[in-house]
Motif scaffolding. Structure first.
Motif, mmCIF file in Angstrom:
data_model
loop_
_atom_site.group_PDB
_atom_site.id
_atom_site.type_symbol
_atom_site.label_atom_id
_atom_site.label_comp_id
_atom_site.label_asym_id
_atom_site.label_seq_id
_atom_site.Cartn_x
_atom_site.Cartn_y
_atom_site.Cartn_z
ATOM 1 N N LYS A 138 -5.545 6.591 -6.580
ATOM 2 C CA LYS A 138 -6.476 7.625 -6.124
ATOM 3 C C LYS A 138 -5.700 8.883 -5.749
ATOM 4 O O LYS A 138 -4.515 8.831 -5.426
ATOM 5 C CB LYS A 138 -7.294 7.124 -4.925
ATOM 6 N N ARG A 139 -6.413 10.018 -5.761
ATOM 7 C CA ARG A 139 -5.820 11.299 -5.364
ATOM 8 C C ARG A 139 -6.710 11.957 -4.319
ATOM 9 O O ARG A 139 -7.930 11.829 -4.347
ATOM 10 C CB ARG A 139 -5.689 12.244 -6.571
ATOM 11 N N ASN A 167 0.870 -1.177 0.000
ATOM 12 C CA ASN A 167 0.000 0.000 0.000
ATOM 13 C C ASN A 167 0.906 1.226 0.000
ATOM 14 O O ASN A 167 1.616 1.477 0.976
ATOM 15 C CB ASN A 167 -0.904 0.007 1.232
ATOM 16 N N VAL A 168 0.881 1.966 -1.082
ATOM 17 C CA VAL A 168 1.817 3.063 -1.278
ATOM 18 C C VAL A 168 1.099 4.399 -1.172
ATOM 19 O O VAL A 168 -0.014 4.563 -1.693
ATOM 20 C CB VAL A 168 2.509 2.963 -2.652
ATOM 21 N N PHE A 176 -4.137 6.823 7.255
ATOM 22 C CA PHE A 176 -4.034 5.998 6.050
ATOM 23 C C PHE A 176 -3.043 4.865 6.308
ATOM 24 O O PHE A 176 -1.887 5.122 6.651
ATOM 25 C CB PHE A 176 -3.536 6.822 4.865
ATOM 26 N N PRO A 177 -3.461 3.607 6.170
ATOM 27 C CA PRO A 177 -2.514 2.504 6.288
ATOM 28 C C PRO A 177 -1.553 2.518 5.104
ATOM 29 O O PRO A 177 -1.933 2.849 3.970
ATOM 30 C CB PRO A 177 -3.405 1.269 6.278
ATOM 31 N N CYS A 178 -0.295 2.195 5.341
ATOM 32 C CA CYS A 178 0.683 2.226 4.251
ATOM 33 C C CYS A 178 1.897 1.358 4.599
ATOM 34 O O CYS A 178 2.224 1.159 5.775
ATOM 35 C CB CYS A 178 1.140 3.656 3.962
ATOM 36 N N ASP A 179 2.544 0.866 3.556
ATOM 37 C CA ASP A 179 3.781 0.113 3.699
ATOM 38 C C ASP A 179 4.966 0.855 3.086
ATOM 39 O O ASP A 179 6.119 0.514 3.330
ATOM 40 C CB ASP A 179 3.661 -1.251 3.009
ATOM 41 N N LEU A 205 -2.087 5.785 -3.321
ATOM 42 C CA LEU A 205 -2.830 7.004 -2.987
ATOM 43 C C LEU A 205 -1.879 8.189 -3.079
ATOM 44 O O LEU A 205 -0.806 8.177 -2.493
ATOM 45 C CB LEU A 205 -3.403 6.907 -1.571
ATOM 46 N N GLN A 206 -2.280 9.207 -3.819
ATOM 47 C CA GLN A 206 -1.477 10.412 -3.975
ATOM 48 C C GLN A 206 -2.113 11.544 -3.185
ATOM 49 O O GLN A 206 -3.290 11.874 -3.385
ATOM 50 C CB GLN A 206 -1.359 10.785 -5.459
#
Length: 488
Positions: free
Chosen positions: A346-347, A284-285, A394-397, A310-311
């Motif tokens: 997505k943005r 998840n970026v 926001f979850p992210c790796d 997600l941007q």
């Protein structure tokens, strides 16, 4: 104009991109080649507008109506000569430039501009295919020597101009391949590296020497280069990334965009990389930033097989069409949908990142943010305020920081004793001369983070002024006085 009514009779047409489901599987270029006759038809749309504002929109001052007319008349070799007269590397701008010339096209006032960069690319492609682009070594040598530090578009353009004026030119590049961000930064799907390689080969054939793995300001003392050459030109770019100094910044997986993009460029070359090198595969970026670098990261994430992308942008979402803050012929600040955006992701807008959270292994797992509201104060300055109760998680790796650059790295200018601007750029005068005699600067290290087309324009101008300094007479190199850049 060969057809003064062409803009009325010919519908605008742009190159067709490859289907999304195919192009995200590889790093091949995005667009399919447009047929020659279609390109010629598009060139007829260039109208007899009286005042070609595209000239001022283009930092290089490209003679756009001239080569459009020549393409329409099927006189491609003459069109190539007109194009090369103001631009050393049309394929670089044809592939990477956002085309401010098209924004200032008169047809853009109430319709679709001439597809200038598409025609530009077609001209230079045909030049290579026909063998018209060859090495042009100088007929006479001046006996003067110039060292160019940095082999990005500014350095390459300056080197070619100086060599064609008859000077001995040595280009110093700290990476293992020439090209600067053209090689290590711009993704392959945006511009194949063969375009850079063949231009470097052309410059070598013209007599320019390239010294790679040359860290000037690091292992190499720049003072030695000053003594070795009659003039020294710094074209080292604005490679110092802007930071996001918030809690959690040091967690694993929060990385600068250029680190991520450069690693992928090296994969494209087949280089062996460390097993710890960051990839987006299965992750998840989140990309922080809204410019070209963020878009390049987005396209790369798609091709690496990210789980989601997600941007986030700090700024408000711009209007889709016209923006009254940037009227024609200015570059319009509007919502831009790049091919990478068409591919997925997505943005979200008006988001301020507050901190990152991680696991017990020190790896990023969450981005904490808040929505913000922008407004203008009495002085017309834009301000922002956080919206109470709008906190987001926001979850992210993987988090990629694509928030721009803060000027050149400081070791080189410090060791040369150069004066800097308040923003850390190398200070120079209207003739590109720095505070140290015999040392010049051009490109992003002088004007601030900017476009490839601006870098080429600055490299050409710096070369002209260096030529005049070394010879003591007006230069034969074509010139165009340029305004100062973004950094003061």
């Amino acid at each position: 104009m060969a057809d003064p009514r062409g803009f009325l009779n010919v519908e605008p047409q742009k190159p067709t991109p490859r289907p999304v489901h195919l192009r995200i599987r590889d790093y091949d270029e995005l667009y399919q080649e447009m047929p020659v006759e279609s390109t010629r038809a598009q060139a007829t749309r260039c109208m007899d507008c009286g005042i070609p504002f595209c000239h001022t929109g283009c930092p290089l001052g490209n003679r756009i109506p001239d080569w459009n007319d020549l393409v329409h008349r099927n006189r491609w070799k003459e069109a190539l000569a007109a194009l090369h007269d103001t631009n050393n590397f049309p394929e670089f701008t044809g592939k990477t430039c956002p085309a401010p010339c098209e924004a200032s096209c008169v047809l853009a006032l109430n319709g679709t501009a001439v597809t200038i960069k598409t025609i530009e690319q077609a001209i230079v492609d045909r030049g290579w295919e026909q063998g018209w682009i060859v090495a042009e070594p100088p007929r006479h040598e001046t006996g003067k020597s110039v060292g160019v530090v940095g082999s990005g578009p500014a350095g390459l353009a300056a080197a070619q101009q100086l060599r064609r004026a008859g000077h001995a030119v040595t280009v110093y590049e700290r990476a293992d391949r020439a090209g600067g961000l053209l090689t290590y930064g711009i993704p392959d799907f945006k511009m194949s590296k063969e375009y850079v390689t063949r231009r470097v080969d052309q410059l070598r054939a013209e007599g320019i020497e390239f010294v790679l793995n040359a860290d000037v300001g690091g292992a190499i003392d720049p003072q030695e280069l000053r003594r070795k050459h009659d003039a020294l030109l710094l074209t080292v770019g604005a490679t110092k990334p802007r930071e996001l100094p918030i809690p959690g910044r040091n967690l694993k997986g929060v990385v600068q965009a250029m680190t991520f993009l450069t690693a992928q460029n090296r994969r494209g070359f087949g280089d062996a990389l460390d097993a710890e090198t960051i990839t987006a595969t299965g992750k998840n970026v989140i990309i922080i930033g809204g410019g070209d670098t963020a878009s390049d990261c987005l396209g790369t994430c798609h091709r690496q097989g990210a789980k989601s992308v997600l941007q986030l942008d700090y700024n408000p979402c711009p209007p889709e069409d016209m923006n009254p803050e940037t009227p024609w012929p200015l570059w319009p600040k509007i919502l831009r949908i790049t091919p990478a955006h068409e591919e997925g992701g997505k943005r979200d807008w008006q988001i301020k990142t507050q901190h990152f959270a991680g696991d017990d292994q020190g790896r990023v797992t969450e981005l904490h943010a808040v929505r913000i509201h922008h407004y203008y104060d009495k002085e017309g300055e834009r301000q922002f305020e956080e919206l109470h109760g709008s906190e987001l998680v926001f979850p992210c790796d993987l988090v990629l920081l694509a928030i721009g650059f803060a000027g050149p790295e400081q070791s080189l200018p410090e060791r040369l004793g150069l004066a800097l601007t308040t923003n850390g750029a190398i200070r120079s005068d209207s003739k590109y001369a720095t505070s140290v005699p015999g040392v010049f600067a051009a490109g992003d290290c002088r004007r601030g983070q900017s476009l490839v087309v601006w870098a080429i324009a600055e490299g050409r101008e710096a070369a002209r002024h260096i030529d005049e300094t070394l010879t003591g007479r007006p230069s034969r190199l074509r010139g165009r006085d340029l305004p100062l850049g973004l950094i003061r």
